[in-house]
Design a protein around this motif. Structure first.
Motif, PDB file in Angstrom:
ATOM      1  N   SER A  49     -25.062  -1.714  -9.231  1.00 10.88           N
ATOM      2  CA  SER A  49     -24.631  -0.906  -8.161  1.00 10.88           C
ATOM      3  C   SER A  49     -23.718   0.237  -8.507  1.00 10.88           C
ATOM      4  O   SER A  49     -23.872   1.351  -8.316  1.00 10.88           O
ATOM      5  N   VAL A 104     -25.455   2.522 -10.745  1.00  7.58           N
ATOM      6  CA  VAL A 104     -26.337   3.463 -10.307  1.00  7.58           C
ATOM      7  C   VAL A 104     -25.501   4.552  -9.652  1.00  7.58           C
ATOM      8  O   VAL A 104     -25.714   5.776  -9.657  1.00  7.58           O
ATOM      9  N   TRP A 105     -24.471   4.226  -8.674  1.00  6.32           N
ATOM     10  CA  TRP A 105     -23.753   5.196  -8.010  1.00  6.32           C
ATOM     11  C   TRP A 105     -23.187   6.206  -8.904  1.00  6.32           C
ATOM     12  O   TRP A 105     -23.104   7.297  -8.699  1.00  6.32           O
ATOM     13  N   ARG A 132     -25.907   8.728 -10.850  1.00  9.02           N
ATOM     14  CA  ARG A 132     -26.020   9.699  -9.781  1.00  9.02           C
ATOM     15  C   ARG A 132     -25.046  10.849  -9.600  1.00  9.02           C
ATOM     16  O   ARG A 132     -25.469  11.921  -9.673  1.00  9.02           O
ATOM     17  N   ARG A 180     -29.961   1.729 -19.340  1.00  7.60           N
ATOM     18  CA  ARG A 180     -30.218   1.177 -17.882  1.00  7.60           C
ATOM     19  C   ARG A 180     -30.820   0.219 -17.875  1.00  7.60           C
ATOM     20  O   ARG A 180     -30.628  -0.589 -16.751  1.00  7.60           O
ATOM     21  N   PHE A 219     -35.419  -3.436  -6.817  1.00  7.16           N
ATOM     22  CA  PHE A 219     -34.228  -2.170  -6.447  1.00  7.16           C
ATOM     23  C   PHE A 219     -33.975  -1.328  -7.716  1.00  7.16           C
ATOM     24  O   PHE A 219     -34.100  -0.289  -7.682  1.00  7.16           O
ATOM     25  N   PHE A 220     -33.360  -2.156  -8.777  1.00  3.73           N
ATOM     26  CA  PHE A 220     -32.961  -1.358  -9.862  1.00  3.73           C
ATOM     27  C   PHE A 220     -33.984  -0.689 -10.687  1.00  3.73           C
ATOM     28  O   PHE A 220     -33.658   0.183 -11.403  1.00  3.73           O
ATOM     29  N   ARG A 232     -36.826   0.251  -9.743  1.00  2.00           N
ATOM     30  CA  ARG A 232     -37.218   1.574  -8.778  1.00  2.00           C
ATOM     31  C   ARG A 232     -36.311   2.810  -9.235  1.00  2.00           C
ATOM     32  O   ARG A 232     -36.770   3.699  -9.697  1.00  2.00           O
ATOM     33  N   ARG A 233     -35.005   2.374  -9.228  1.00  2.00           N
ATOM     34  CA  ARG A 233     -33.994   3.352  -9.505  1.00  2.00           C
ATOM     35  C   ARG A 233     -33.820   3.704 -10.999  1.00  2.00           C
ATOM     36  O   ARG A 233     -33.722   4.955 -11.205  1.00  2.00           O
ATOM     37  N   THR A 239     -36.948   6.264 -11.198  1.00  2.00           N
ATOM     38  CA  THR A 239     -36.655   7.444 -10.588  1.00  2.00           C
ATOM     39  C   THR A 239     -35.842   8.228 -11.424  1.00  2.00           C
ATOM     40  O   THR A 239     -35.889   9.687 -11.496  1.00  2.00           O
ATOM     41  N   SER A 240     -34.676   7.749 -12.155  1.00  2.00           N
ATOM     42  CA  SER A 240     -33.857   8.362 -12.888  1.00  2.00           C
ATOM     43  C   SER A 240     -34.636   8.833 -14.181  1.00  2.00           C
ATOM     44  O   SER A 240     -34.215   9.947 -14.757  1.00  2.00           O
TER      45      SER A 240
END
Length: 249
Positions: A36, A39-40, A43, A119, A190-191, A193-194, A197-198
């Motif tokens: 988490s 990801v923050w 971004r 990642r 969730f990760f 999917r992130r 997207t990244s």
């Protein structure tokens, strides 16, 4: 009924299952917190660099941006270094062979793949815990029931008072297994999917970088007034931009 003293008298297999599930739960929540934060942070770094990159007046200025980090910054730096190698040096190795835009695309694609691998760290662990924890708990339940039935047979009675305690304690292993698996599965989805997207955002940024690089080239040392200065090049604009979509799929 489920006191610590009760489980101390349980079979070693059941105790081993419970300890394993507790460790898996600790690993899961550690990874959730770490990923988490990752990801923050990524971004935030990407948004900051992309704003600075597109706010630059020229590619020369964008290539000298400092105080940045993150995947987008590293991809851009690889692109700038590749352009320097191609336009300043007359490299004849396989790494720099081919069309200028093809070489740049290959370098960017390789860096994006490296960023994806970084990642992905920890996702395999979350997926493994999410898929195996219920079965580990079920193993503890089955073994606990067998152990309880053996004890019941020794007592010579199968009354509710005798059966409920041992069987209920054995079923707790399955409940713990499910409780461990659910957060791991949700976090993995969730990760993942992130990550997709990244990766898509990096693909788009790399494609934009290729398009911008078509309008500029690096001066040769003999022609440049400043080492490594970007200038316009009409011939470079004729190069074909290849789509990077799917490079990290």
């Amino acid at each position: 009924m489920f006191s610590l003293e009760t489980y101390q008298s349980a079979s070693p297999v059941v105790l081993g299952v419970l300890i394993t599930l507790l460790i898996a739960s600790g690993v899961t929540w550690t990874l959730i917190l770490a990923k988490s934060f990752q990801v923050w942070l990524i971004r935030k770094q990407n948004v900051k660099f992309r704003a600075a990159f597109w706010g630059a007046k020229s590619l020369q200025e964008a290539a000298t941006l400092e105080g940045h980090n993150g995947p987008a910054y590293r991809v851009a730096q690889v692109g700038f270094e590749t352009l320097k190698d191609l336009d300043v040096e007359s490299a004849d190795d396989l790494r720099h062979s081919g069309d200028r835009q093809e070489v740049l695309e290959r370098a960017l694609r390789q860096q994006i793949q490296k960023e994806r691998v970084l990642r992905e760290a920890g996702l395999v662990v979350l997926a493994s815990i999410g898929s195996t924890a219920p079965f580990v708990g079920l193993l503890g339940t089955v073994w606990g029931i067998m152990h309880a039935l053996t004890d019941i047979s020794k007592l010579g009675t199968a009354s509710l008072e005798v059966v409920a305690g041992p069987i209920g304690e054995a079923l707790v292993a399955t409940a713990i297994g499910i409780a461990v698996a659910v957060p791991a599965v949700l976090a993995y989805n969730f990760f993942l999917r992130r990550l997709k997207t990244s990766s898509n955002n990096l693909d788009d940024f790399a494609e934009d970088l290729i398009k911008v690089s078509r309008r500029v080239t690096f001066k040769k040392p003999a022609d440049a007034t400043k080492p490594g200065e970007f200038v316009s090049s009409a011939s470079a604009s004729a190069a074909v931009v290849r789509n990077l979509k799917g490079a990290t799929a």
